[in-house]
Design an enzyme around this catalytic site. Structure first.
Site, PDB file in Angstrom:
ATOM      1  N   ARG A 255      48.370  40.825  30.977  1.00 39.28           N
ATOM      2  CA  ARG A 255      48.093  40.505  29.564  1.00 39.28           C
ATOM      3  C   ARG A 255      48.921  41.449  28.707  1.00 39.28           C
ATOM      4  O   ARG A 255      48.650  42.642  28.659  1.00 39.28           O
ATOM      5  CB  ARG A 255      46.589  40.666  29.301  1.00 39.28           C
ATOM      6  CG  ARG A 255      46.241  40.849  27.848  1.00 39.28           C
ATOM      7  CD  ARG A 255      44.790  40.582  27.545  1.00 39.28           C
ATOM      8  NE  ARG A 255      43.834  41.520  28.121  1.00 39.28           N
ATOM      9  CZ  ARG A 255      43.647  42.779  27.715  1.00 39.28           C
ATOM     10  NH1 ARG A 255      44.388  43.294  26.761  1.00 39.28           N
ATOM     11  NH2 ARG A 255      42.739  43.534  28.292  1.00 39.28           N
ATOM     12  N   HIS A 259      43.076  42.347  24.317  1.00 36.53           N
ATOM     13  CA  HIS A 259      42.077  41.410  24.862  1.00 36.53           C
ATOM     14  C   HIS A 259      41.762  40.331  23.830  1.00 36.53           C
ATOM     15  O   HIS A 259      41.809  39.141  24.118  1.00 36.53           O
ATOM     16  CB  HIS A 259      40.816  42.183  25.245  1.00 36.53           C
ATOM     17  CG  HIS A 259      39.653  41.302  25.558  1.00 36.53           C
ATOM     18  ND1 HIS A 259      39.616  40.523  26.681  1.00 36.53           N
ATOM     19  CD2 HIS A 259      38.520  41.031  24.870  1.00 36.53           C
ATOM     20  CE1 HIS A 259      38.484  39.822  26.684  1.00 36.53           C
ATOM     21  NE2 HIS A 259      37.814  40.115  25.594  1.00 36.53           N
ATOM     22  N   TYR A 268      42.986  52.383  26.111  1.00 32.77           N
ATOM     23  CA  TYR A 268      42.767  52.360  27.557  1.00 32.77           C
ATOM     24  C   TYR A 268      44.017  52.111  28.384  1.00 32.77           C
ATOM     25  O   TYR A 268      43.957  52.068  29.602  1.00 32.77           O
ATOM     26  CB  TYR A 268      41.673  51.342  27.932  1.00 32.77           C
ATOM     27  CG  TYR A 268      41.934  49.923  27.456  1.00 32.77           C
ATOM     28  CD1 TYR A 268      42.754  49.066  28.178  1.00 32.77           C
ATOM     29  CD2 TYR A 268      41.362  49.454  26.274  1.00 32.77           C
ATOM     30  CE1 TYR A 268      43.002  47.770  27.744  1.00 32.77           C
ATOM     31  CE2 TYR A 268      41.600  48.162  25.830  1.00 32.77           C
ATOM     32  CZ  TYR A 268      42.413  47.330  26.552  1.00 32.77           C
ATOM     33  OH  TYR A 268      42.668  46.050  26.133  1.00 32.77           O
TER      34      TYR A 268
HETATM   35  C1  LIG Z   1      28.410  37.023  30.974  1.00 38.42           C
HETATM   36  C2  LIG Z   1      29.264  37.833  30.047  1.00 38.42           C
HETATM   37  N1  LIG Z   1      29.264  39.182  30.156  1.00 38.42           N
HETATM   38  C3  LIG Z   1      30.043  39.931  29.326  1.00 38.42           C
HETATM   39  C4  LIG Z   1      30.807  39.327  28.370  1.00 38.42           C
HETATM   40  C5  LIG Z   1      31.705  40.161  27.441  1.00 38.42           C
HETATM   41  N2  LIG Z   1      33.114  39.951  27.812  1.00 38.42           N
HETATM   42  C6  LIG Z   1      33.916  39.135  27.091  1.00 38.42           C
HETATM   43  S1  LIG Z   1      35.447  39.049  27.728  1.00 38.42           S
HETATM   44  C7  LIG Z   1      35.069  40.100  28.986  1.00 38.42           C
HETATM   45  C8  LIG Z   1      36.114  40.481  30.014  1.00 38.42           C
HETATM   46  C9  LIG Z   1      36.577  39.329  30.837  1.00 38.42           C
HETATM   47  O1  LIG Z   1      37.649  39.703  31.647  1.00 38.42           O
HETATM   48  P1  LIG Z   1      38.352  38.695  32.618  1.00 38.42           P
HETATM   49  O2  LIG Z   1      37.334  37.864  33.325  1.00 38.42           O
HETATM   50  O3  LIG Z   1      39.274  39.477  33.470  1.00 38.42           O
HETATM   51  O4  LIG Z   1      39.157  37.710  31.668  1.00 38.42           O
HETATM   52  P2  LIG Z   1      40.310  38.039  30.628  1.00 38.42           P
HETATM   53  O5  LIG Z   1      39.609  38.323  29.303  1.00 38.42           O
HETATM   54  O6  LIG Z   1      41.065  39.214  31.128  1.00 38.42           O
HETATM   55  O7  LIG Z   1      41.136  36.816  30.541  1.00 38.42           O
HETATM   56  C10 LIG Z   1      33.747  40.517  28.889  1.00 38.42           C
HETATM   57  C11 LIG Z   1      33.103  41.465  29.825  1.00 38.42           C
HETATM   58  C12 LIG Z   1      30.767  37.915  28.270  1.00 38.42           C
HETATM   59  N3  LIG Z   1      31.499  37.244  27.386  1.00 38.42           N
HETATM   60  N4  LIG Z   1      29.992  37.190  29.129  1.00 38.42           N
END
Ligand SMILES: Cc1ncc(C[n+]2csc(CCOP(=O)(O)OP(=O)(O)O)c2C)c(N)n1
Length: 355
Positions: A255, A259, A268
């Site tokens: 990425r 985020h 970070y």
């Molecule tokens: C069940 C749940 N827990 C926590 C969150 C908060 N949250 C939003 S995005 C994220 C990280 C997701 O990372 P990843 O699965 O690697 O996807 P990326 O954003 O890197 O595409 C989190 C923990 C959420 N949306 N849903």
């Protein structure tokens, strides 16, 4: 005593290396595919940059950039048929637009518009999922439905590396494997779950190898290499259509942006790391190098293509800003066949406050 230990190679499959040289097996129609994908990747890159600017100007709400992940998305969606079922997250807008979602619709979610929660008719794609990994279960359910209805359609779940730490991922993989369902689990390992780097997300050397525990096939592929992604997805989708069960694909990518627009990656990760990835692995750069080497691309084509992409983005933004507002109560209509009375009243009241 037998001790099971992963001793395999963790190097992802490649067709094009970082210099745009062929090191694997190209798809038959590689040139045609590349000439279709590359202009779309340029459009997506511009769309993504503009969306972030619009958020900074207060013309758009929170937005999740996909810069750096265009190859993983576009080349994998390219394998799907319109009748397949797709379950995306908030970061798949490039792939979703390639699959037929109008750019104006892709912007509406960040406007909080009720229409963004309902996919246009004819697109077998769920609205973007915010609850991490929840869409994996929906994909497995849709895959099961395809099987029960004896079609050869398949279902795909898109998710990030962080999602593989959720229970829904493991339950989905297990159920799909036991039932041999036509499902592709497509993980874009972009190295981060917000601020958590992948090595703190999982102690497993790769995500692809998690497939072994469930008795499904796993593929680790260079997610910034359009051809490698396409070949991996082609393999997984064909298997699923033939009734040979699910596949887990780990597309290793990065990425390049934050985020979301609410995030400060400087807290970070080092800017130098990002620059190193961008310089060596940007999927657009790699594909352009290959196209140029084939004599299929030059600076004039690049300039024309960028101009066209720019115009298309401008058009999408104009359509988004002219898009008719809808009362808040509309949001519930896409969720319930009959909106419960209490909820309808509550939304009507809130709508008045928001005005
Ligand atoms: C069940 C749940 N827990 C926590 C969150 C908060 N949250 C939003 S995005 C994220 C990280 C997701 O990372 P990843 O699965 O690697 O996807 P990326 O954003 O890197 O595409 C989190 C923990 C959420 N949306 N849903």
């Amino acid at each position: 005593m037998q001790v099971y230990r992963f001793t395999g190679d963790t190097k992802p499959d490649q067709v094009l290396n970082e210099a745009g040289e062929v090191v694997g097996s190209l798809p038959d129609n590689a040139a045609d595919l590349a000439l279709e994908w590359y202009p779309f990747m340029i459009f997506c890159r511009k769309f993504d940059e503009r969306a972030q600017l619009l958020q900074r100007q207060g013309r758009l709400g929170t937005y999740a950039p996909f810069r750096g992940q265009e190859a993983a998305q576009i080349a994998s969606f390219a394998v799907l048929r319109p009748s397949d079922w797709v379950f995306p997250t908030y970061r798949e807008l490039a792939g979703m637009m390639y699959h037929g979602l109008e750019p104006v619709h892709a912007l509406l979610k960040s406007r909080g518009h009720p229409d963004s929660g309902r996919m246009p008719d004819g697109l077998r794609m769920a609205p973007v999922q915010i609850a991490i990994a929840a869409q994996i279960l929906h994909a497995v359910g849709a895959g099961w439905a395809c099987e029960l209805q004896q079609t050869d359609d398949i279902a795909v779940a898109y998710f990030g590396d962080g999602a593989t730490s959720e229970g829904d991922f493991h339950e989905g993989m297990n159920f799909a494997a036991v039932m041999r369902l036509p499902v592709v689990f497509f993980c874009q390992n972009n190295q981060y779950a917000i601020s958590v780097p992948v090595e703190r997300q999982t102690a497993s050397p790769t995500i692809a190898q998690k497939a072994i525990a469930y008795g499904v096939e796993g593929i680790r592929v260079d997610g910034n290499d359009v051809f490698a992604v396409y070949q991996a997805m082609r393999y997984a989708v064909d298997r699923a259509r033939r009734g040979e069960g699910p596949t887990l694909i780990e597309a290793v990518t990065y990425r390049l942006g934050p985020h979301t627009t609410a995030d400060d990656p400087g807290r970070y990760r080092e800017a130098a790391d990002v620059e190193r990835w961008a310089a060596a692995k940007d999927p657009l750069v790699r594909l352009r190098l290959w196209l140029t080497r084939q004599g299929l691309w030059d600076d004039a084509r690049q300039a024309a293509c960028e101009e066209e992409a720019e115009a298309r983005v401008r058009q999408a933004v104009a359509e988004m800003e002219a898009y008719p507002h809808k009362p808040l109560a509309e949001a519930a209509r896409h969720v319930y066949a009959e909106v419960p009375e209490g909820l309808a009243l509550d939304l009507a009241e809130r709508g008045k406050e928001a005005r």
